[in-house]
Design an enzyme around this catalytic site. Structure first.
Site, PDB file in Angstrom:
ATOM      1  CB  SER A   1      -1.047  -0.010   1.231  1.00 44.34           C
ATOM      2  OG  SER A   1      -1.932   0.984   0.966  1.00 44.34           O
TER       3      SER A   1
ATOM      4  CG  ASP B   1       7.566   5.735 -11.366  1.00 39.08           C
ATOM      5  OD1 ASP B   1       8.075   4.831 -11.812  1.00 39.08           O
ATOM      6  OD2 ASP B   1       6.553   5.706 -11.052  1.00 39.08           O
TER       7      ASP B   1
ATOM      8  CE  LYS C   1      -4.858  -2.170   0.904  1.00 35.60           C
ATOM      9  NZ  LYS C   1      -4.826  -0.438   0.597  1.00 35.60           N
TER      10      LYS C   1
END
Length: 736
Positions: free
Chosen positions: A484, A495, A509
């Site tokens: 999560s 990224d 998740k």
């Protein structure tokens, strides 16, 4: 026999956390009958009927639920299967005859929930409680018989998830006979004598029945309603008012009470741990192992005998508002239970749960290849916690993962660390806002996560504050238990090219939940209906991909400790599928692709010489092989041979540690004692749990070494550094 039963986990099972809670939280034994406890209601209360209707409204409405499902016959079948799983997932209590009778309700649970007629749920549970008492009576009676010879080829089939329901009582008797024999054999191999084994197991089985007898109507209601909520998606849950309160406390890392961790032992609640800085610790009058037998409120409120109470009921009496007094009658750990108690008076206060907060340390990586030693700071973050209420009030001291990490980063800079590893292993997530703000400590403004709501609208959430708390080299350590909010953070760091991501592929998740208070519509002054943890959105990385199901894939991978078919989002049959949306513009601080082959080579070369890493990899392989098994031999000679081989392996490793000058494993001599946690000496068991924190951690050390490799390579090779860090003149650079 430990049933695979989520309804019982918090009340019955032996794991320390399963029977502990925060208070701010020989001859043959007599087969005494187990007191059945208060009779369960056979139907829902009016408040429960109202709560059920509120939950149905939320979960069937696309304005609230991200993926609403109609409450129809198909969902009724799913609810039915999940409710059975929650009661008897190990297929150890019900018979095929019971299931055939229950099947009449398979297509009626949807109508029952809509109408508020929850009689089927209570009827199924009533049968369950009856069957548990029958099994316990059988197990206790078996202890008096001569069935404990351990030769031959008998096996205990402990994994019955895919097995058929027992045809009849005789088949259950056979299953339980093998289970009881396995329990006996474990204690026998631990050196216990027959009379002691009988006493221990008789008490164990009696406590199982007592635990079921303690369950209340609200427990049954919550379990049944969750069979509906979990049928919508794996992370939608219904919480009773008490469960909701405990959930919020776990997120805030603070509570108002005495500052003690409690654990149920037989009929008594005992202190497992004193929380540093809390009223209990400051008083100096309470110690681990002390038993609490009565609780009184204020200066003169009546003392209530709490022997035999559920642990959560005792906790609710001990918790209270800051500044209020609570009186405890306590029997010290060194005295027998028949001793007269001592009276302890404490003033409740706000207690910070520091053991669950972020922590830091420094690892020194030795000099190599002419490059100097590297000091790598490590921050262990167990959760993305936030005191929502404290933040709303703008309190100065509210708990926040980001605030704690920022403080630790400042301290590490003062210690002249060369790089930082953020350890997110087994960090199951928490506050989405904390994940965004934590990312902001390492990037200079920009998007962090995209959130797609139930209607399809995509909102980009990001760091709006300029400035970076740590501009230097960064690595993020993850494993399958990282989920999560951990995946949001690790994905954003990856990224942005802001740091290396090391470890295992994460949980997967990729959904967002929100707590909805069911008391807000009638504006109840006191909680009556509970709360729903509802999936309201799906999050996506700034690069456009979701972490849902696939998780975050590390740049440098360690061997997988658990198989993706055993643990993770992909194991849920109704999990959302992976998907992708458009990327959003964001800065790329670096591109580690040219660096990764060099780091991989150095990593492989180092772990080939790293005994501790090799031992860990061997243990992982052994664990995964063992997890494929569904049974265990009841041949004593075979079991002793297996144990002796394992002990010899541990001893050899310990000797090798000494020879190599490595830190010793504090748990190397720990063997299976055959006991549950609530059967052990509470003080020694807590001490052993603390020792586990000091075990060698080759994964963390190797992660720090990989980060040190990256620093050295980029510092020594300016051409490579220009490829990897083209924006080295901006905040977030690694090399000078």
């Amino acid at each position: 026999m430990n049933p695979k039963n989520p309804l019982l986990l918090a009340l019955l099972l032996a794991a320390p956390l399963a029977q502990s809670a925060l208070a701010d939280d020989g001859g043959t034994p007599a087969l005494a009958a187990v007191t059945p406890g208060a009779a369960l209601p056979t139907s829902a209360t009016q408040d429960q009927v109202t709560a059920a209707r509120h939950v149905y409204t939320l979960l069937s409405d696309s304005r609230y639920a991200y993926r609403p499902k109609p409450l129809d016959d198909a969902l009724s079948v799913d609810m039915y299967d999940r409710y059975l799983e929650s009661l008897d997932g190990g297929k150890q209590f019900f018979t095929a005859t019971d299931i055939a009778r229950f099947d009449a309700w398979k297509l009626r649970l949807d109508d029952a929930l809509k109408s508020g007629d929850l009689d089927p749920a209570y009827a199924m549970f009533s049968t369950y409680r009856k069957r548990v008492n029958e099994r316990v009576a059988f197990a206790r009676a078996l202890l008096t018989k001569d069935v404990f010879q351990f030769t031959g080829n008998d096996r205990y089939e402990y994994d019955r998830e895919d097995a058929a329901w027992a045809a009849d009582t005789a088949e259950l008797d056979s299953l339980w006979t093998q289970s009881v024999r396995n329990d006996w054999l474990r204690l026998k191999m631990a050196g216990k004598k027959p009379d002691d084994i009988r006493k221990t197991l008789d008490k164990r089985y009696e406590n199982l029945a007592k635990g079921i007898a303690e369950l209340k109507g609200e427990d049954v209601f919550q379990t049944f309603l969750n069979s509906y909520a979990n049928a919508i998606d794996p992370h939608t849950d219904y919480l009773t008012p008490r469960s909701a309160d405990n959930f919020n406390l776990s997120m805030s890392l603070s509570l108002e009470g005495i500052g003690a961790v409690l654990q149920k032992q037989d009929d008594v609640v005992a202190i497992r741990e004193i929380v540093a800085g809390g009223p209990a610790g400051k008083s100096g009058k309470l110690n681990p192992g002390d038993r609490i037998v009565a609780v009184g409120q204020g200066e003169s409120g009546p003392m209530e005998d709490v022997v035999g109470w559920r642990i959560d009921d005792v906790v609710s009496k001990i918790r209270g508002n800051k500044g209020s007094k609570v009186r405890l009658d306590v029997i010290p750990v060194e005295m027998g239970l028949d001793s007269p108690p001592s009276r302890v008076v404490l003033v409740r206060d706000k207690v910070r749960l520091e053991d669950q907060a972020a922590k830091s340390k420094v690892i020194t990586i030795p000099a190599a290849g002419g490059a100097p030693a590297q000091r790598v700071g490590v921050i262990e973050l167990p959760g993305f916690y936030q005191d929502f209420e404290g933040r709303r009030r703008n309190a100065n001291d509210y708990a926040s993962a980001t605030r704690d990490v920022a403080r630790l980063l400042e301290e590490l800079q003062g210690k002249d660390v060369d790089g930082v590893v953020l350890d997110l292993r087994n960090n199951g997530g928490g506050s989405l806002n904390e994940a965004i703000e934590l990312t902001g400590l390492f990037i200079d403004r920009g998007p962090v996560v995209q959130v797609r709501e139930s209607g399809g609208r995509v909102v980009v959430n990001g760091d709006e504050d300029s400035g970076i708390a740590w501009e230097g080299p960064l690595a993020v350590l993850i494993n399958r238990g990282s989920a999560s909010a951990s995946e949001i953070f690790a994905g954003a760091i990856q990224d942005y090219g802001r740091g290396l991501v090391i470890g295992e592929t994460t949980f997967g998740k990729g959904t967002v939940q929100n707590l909805i208070d069911l008391d807000r519509w009638p504006a109840n002054e006191t909680p009556r209906f509970g709360q729903v943890k509802l999936t309201i959105a799906q999050f996506f990385r700034v690069s456009g991909g979701s972490t849902q199901n696939k998780g975050v894939v590390p740049d440098i991978a360690f061997p997988a400790s658990v198989d993706a078919t055993e643990f993770g989002e992909s194991t849920y049959d109704n999990a959302l599928p992976w998907t992708k949306i458009s990327a959003v513009p964001h800065v790329r601080y670096g591109n580690f692709a040219p660096l990764l082959p060099k780091l991989e080579a150095l990593h492989e070369n180092r772990i080939a010489r790293d005994k501790e890493f090799q031992w860990w990899a061997d243990d992982v392989a052994q664990y995964r092989a063992e997890s494929e098994k569904t049974s265990i031999t009841l041949n004593e000679a075979e079991r002793r041979a297996e144990r002796d081989r394992e002990q010899a392996k541990r001893k050899a490793r310990q000797e090798e540690r000494k020879a190599l000058g490595l830190a010793l494993d504090p748990l190397a001599d720990v063997t299976d004692d055959g006991l549950s946690a609530n059967e052990r000496d509470i003080v020694k068991d807590a001490e052993r749990e603390k020792l586990a924190e000091d075990r060698p951690d080759p994964l963390l050390r190797e992660s720090a070494a990989i980060l040190a490799d990256a620093i050295r390579l980029l510092d020594a090779d300016k051409q490579l550094s220009a490829q990897v860090l083209p924006t080295a003149n901006q905040p977030g650079h690694w090399a000078d």
